[in-house]
Design a protein around this motif. Sequence first.
Motif, PDB file in Angstrom:
ATOM      1  N   GLU A   1     -19.610  -3.860 -17.137  1.00 50.34           N
ATOM      2  CA  GLU A   1     -19.840  -3.019 -18.314  1.00 50.34           C
ATOM      3  C   GLU A   1     -19.617  -3.794 -19.604  1.00 50.34           C
ATOM      4  O   GLU A   1     -20.277  -3.543 -20.622  1.00 50.34           O
TER       5      GLU A   1
ATOM      6  N   ILE B   1     -22.420  -5.274 -21.708  1.00 50.81           N
ATOM      7  CA  ILE B   1     -23.154  -4.391 -22.612  1.00 50.81           C
ATOM      8  C   ILE B   1     -22.299  -3.998 -23.805  1.00 50.81           C
ATOM      9  O   ILE B   1     -22.729  -4.104 -24.962  1.00 50.81           O
ATOM     10  N   ARG B   2     -21.065  -3.569 -23.544  1.00 51.33           N
ATOM     11  CA  ARG B   2     -20.214  -3.019 -24.604  1.00 51.33           C
ATOM     12  C   ARG B   2     -19.203  -4.007 -25.152  1.00 51.33           C
ATOM     13  O   ARG B   2     -18.460  -3.682 -26.084  1.00 51.33           O
TER      14      ARG B   2
ATOM     15  N   GLY C   1     -20.668  -7.461 -26.788  1.00 47.22           N
ATOM     16  CA  GLY C   1     -21.644  -7.356 -25.706  1.00 47.22           C
ATOM     17  C   GLY C   1     -22.991  -7.931 -26.099  1.00 47.22           C
ATOM     18  O   GLY C   1     -23.216  -8.398 -27.221  1.00 47.22           O
TER      19      GLY C   1
ATOM     20  N   ALA D   1     -23.085   2.227 -19.487  1.00 46.33           N
ATOM     21  CA  ALA D   1     -22.794   1.747 -20.836  1.00 46.33           C
ATOM     22  C   ALA D   1     -24.052   1.762 -21.710  1.00 46.33           C
ATOM     23  O   ALA D   1     -23.958   1.866 -22.941  1.00 46.33           O
TER      24      ALA D   1
ATOM     25  N   GLU E   1     -25.455   5.289 -24.132  1.00 50.25           N
ATOM     26  CA  GLU E   1     -25.262   5.547 -25.559  1.00 50.25           C
ATOM     27  C   GLU E   1     -26.282   4.787 -26.390  1.00 50.25           C
ATOM     28  O   GLU E   1     -26.839   5.320 -27.357  1.00 50.25           O
ATOM     29  N   ALA E   2     -26.538   3.532 -26.026  1.00 51.60           N
ATOM     30  CA  ALA E   2     -27.457   2.707 -26.813  1.00 51.60           C
ATOM     31  C   ALA E   2     -28.891   3.216 -26.725  1.00 51.60           C
ATOM     32  O   ALA E   2     -29.661   3.082 -27.683  1.00 51.60           O
TER      33      ALA E   2
ATOM     34  N   ASN F   1     -27.351   6.612 -30.712  1.00 52.40           N
ATOM     35  CA  ASN F   1     -27.293   5.172 -30.983  1.00 52.40           C
ATOM     36  C   ASN F   1     -27.217   4.821 -32.459  1.00 52.40           C
ATOM     37  O   ASN F   1     -27.246   3.643 -32.808  1.00 52.40           O
TER      38      ASN F   1
ATOM     39  N   PHE G   1     -23.329   3.347 -32.353  1.00 56.10           N
ATOM     40  CA  PHE G   1     -22.936   2.646 -31.123  1.00 56.10           C
ATOM     41  C   PHE G   1     -21.658   1.848 -31.385  1.00 56.10           C
ATOM     42  O   PHE G   1     -21.579   1.094 -32.361  1.00 56.10           O
TER      43      PHE G   1
ATOM     44  N   ASP H   1     -19.146  -0.975 -30.073  1.00 50.55           N
ATOM     45  CA  ASP H   1     -18.870  -2.088 -29.174  1.00 50.55           C
ATOM     46  C   ASP H   1     -17.353  -2.248 -29.066  1.00 50.55           C
ATOM     47  O   ASP H   1     -16.633  -2.119 -30.053  1.00 50.55           O
ATOM     48  N   HIS H   2     -16.855  -2.528 -27.858  1.00 44.30           N
ATOM     49  CA  HIS H   2     -15.407  -2.627 -27.660  1.00 44.30           C
ATOM     50  C   HIS H   2     -14.795  -3.734 -28.508  1.00 44.30           C
ATOM     51  O   HIS H   2     -13.639  -3.622 -28.941  1.00 44.30           O
TER      52      HIS H   2
ATOM     53  N   ASN I   1     -15.241  -2.462 -32.369  1.00 41.59           N
ATOM     54  CA  ASN I   1     -14.504  -1.203 -32.509  1.00 41.59           C
ATOM     55  C   ASN I   1     -14.850  -0.465 -33.803  1.00 41.59           C
ATOM     56  O   ASN I   1     -14.024   0.247 -34.364  1.00 41.59           O
TER      57      ASN I   1
END
Length: 793
Positions: free
Chosen positions: A392, A395-396, A408, A443, A446-447, A453, A456, A458-459, A462
């Motif tokens: 995941e 992607i994120r 990601g 993941a 959402e995009a 989106n 969106f 991203d981890h 943030n």
Amino acid sequence: MAESIIPDSALDALPILALRNSVLFPASVVPVNVGRARSVRLIEEAFGLERPTIGVLAQRDAEEEDPGFERLYTVGTLARVLKVIRLSSGHYSVVLQGIGRMRVTEAVGREPCLRARCERLYEQLQRDEEIDALTVHLRELARGLARTLPSPPREMGVVLDNVQEPGALADLVASHLPIPTDKKQQIIETLDVRARLKAVLDLIKRQQEIHRVKQEVASMVEEEMSKSQREILLRQQLRAIRRELGESGNEDDDLDELRERLSKANPPPEAEKAGRRELSRMSSMNAASAEYQVAFNYVEWLSDLPWNKQTPDRLDVPEVRRVLDEDHHGLEEPKKRIVEYIAVRKLKSNKKSPILCLVGPPGVGKTSLGKSIARATGREFVRVALGGVQDEAEIRGHRRTYVGALPGRLIASLKKAGSSNPVFVLDEIEKMSADYSGDPASALLEALDPEQNNAFVDHYLNVPVDLSQVLFIATANRKDTIPRPLLDRMEVIDIPGYTRDDKLAIARDFLVPRQLADHGLTPEHLEFTNEGLERLVNEYTSEAGVRHLAQQVASICRAVAVRVASGDVTHIDAGPEFVEKVLGAPKYELDVAERAPAAGIATTLTWTPSGGEIMLVESSQMPGRGEVHLTGKMGDILKESAAAAFSYVRARANTFGLKDDFLNRIDVHVHLPKGAIPKDGPAMGLSIFVSLVSMLRNIPIRSDVAVTGEISLRGKVLPVDGLKQKCLAAHRAGIREIVIPRSNISDLDEVPERIRKDLKVHLISRVDEVLAIALTEPVLPLVKEPPHPPAHA
């Protein structure tokens, strides 16, 4: 210590004072603040008495404001009120002295204060050497613990020396331990002095261990803090010296440059706030520390993202159509959809970008179509390869707490594009897989959701990033393996395989010019004849796309390049003979339909992720005992289809001109050529039936007819999948008649019109109908002879 004598009559209706977050021990003198209404009435009632006696119980829940007897512990302490000091209206400070243990036996009343019938509890003590040893050990440990307590009573050391009774010593030590109320209550309820001494010793040892760990942690923190403060002080002094010398530190230059880049990027308020916060932290960090570099990379990513950069869309609809036609032959459906989007965008500038999914066999131009769409619309192009992705975080992104964390692929590709409205081609989206690291397909939800989106997250970053202006184009070979929630968010456009005429046009107009340019050749060096291209397409390729065809053209170009570079020739016409000379013997049969009709050999239409294919079904019989052999790497479903076809033949043997016992003296063998390739699915059931009847009746099957359909035991022909690809495969193989289930009539609309014109389509709903179409002779039923009359003498 001698306990005071209290008459039993005083215990019949003893006033009860509830304490929260505290336990009163015998022989202890403690001040207590009283402010709750029921407790205030108790104190005011006892105010006029001389040295009144009350019962003190601890609350089970300290948060409860007005507890009843059910919310109090039953074991507590008899106490004498030594002094009452009025603090304000309704608030008192009371000094209590513990006298001894007691237990509530019965609640007497609640008004004006709690009253209960109580009984005295007495210690259980048998003095021996173990008791004395435990007492001495407890006194020693208590002295050591007193030195570690944050604020020990001044007289605690003197009291420890003077208290000689083991039980009283245990109570005294327990009253000063920083332990929860329920632990202290356990000590109050322990009447056996030996057990009480051991319990208090365990509590002291635990407190000593906690104090030791705290000291170690505090020492480590203090050492680290002093080192960090020293570095900060020296660094500030170094900066001051450099300023005096007219110099400037590199880290200051880097921070100033990064701060300026963040301002120029003009991110949204939330992203700008996060970047400013990290810059503020970095100003007091050591530039050589790992944390400084992590923060620097984070702010750099925020500064490099194209928050407000966009490339202007080309809104000239005819020009967009011209560019798409210039790059690709055919593919009318996706071209039409892009032209529609541009037309709507011209009328409504804030229209969100569509999310398309191009599904088709390999080599039909799905990825290159995405690049052509970017060129036609004037947008940047980015390809994101998703084949084999199973994490995941791909992607994120990873959270910044991990070493080497990065955003990601979506955010990284957005930075690479340099604009907030590029064309993203999500290649091979169906080849993602999930494992313990998470599901990348989830993941992507959402995009690829137009309603979500625009924010969106991203981890790594943030902060929300707007992806609503990105034109997402996913590609896949098959859609049945794409998770349903993800498929629902995309607009699926099926791209069929190319016909033979399409391939010839693509080779002539696209592949040959491109390969000539790639190999440094010109039409003066190499020119393909129409016959040569036809032989390339018919005898050296058998695919739905044109990737293999491009490889074969490249092989011929390389052979010519060698001759031209050696000076042997200056011009070559690539006709059929030259193609065979370079590529060797033909790899594929020219035309399946040109073979002679034969009994037991049926032509069937199949569908794979690579497109439609033509396959033969072979049946034969031999002397035996009624056994049936199925070979050709058949899957379970295909074996069941063959069993259904054979059962239907046996059940209606007379209808097909067979005797009831036709299977007693023969074995039947059904085989699918290309045995190394796994085969499965129900669509071959109809062709296996035709092959069996033809073989058993020795009637040839027409080679220019192909059949497809699932059959039931009742003789129904059921619908199949992939009809468009199957029709294209039949057309490529030179077959001009096909037999399909009547239920698939609506699927014929998806077949290109020029293909439908070349094919004669037979629609059937019963199994028996196919025999009159596919066999060269009619199948006559078996006529049974009537029984002979008995003979008379």
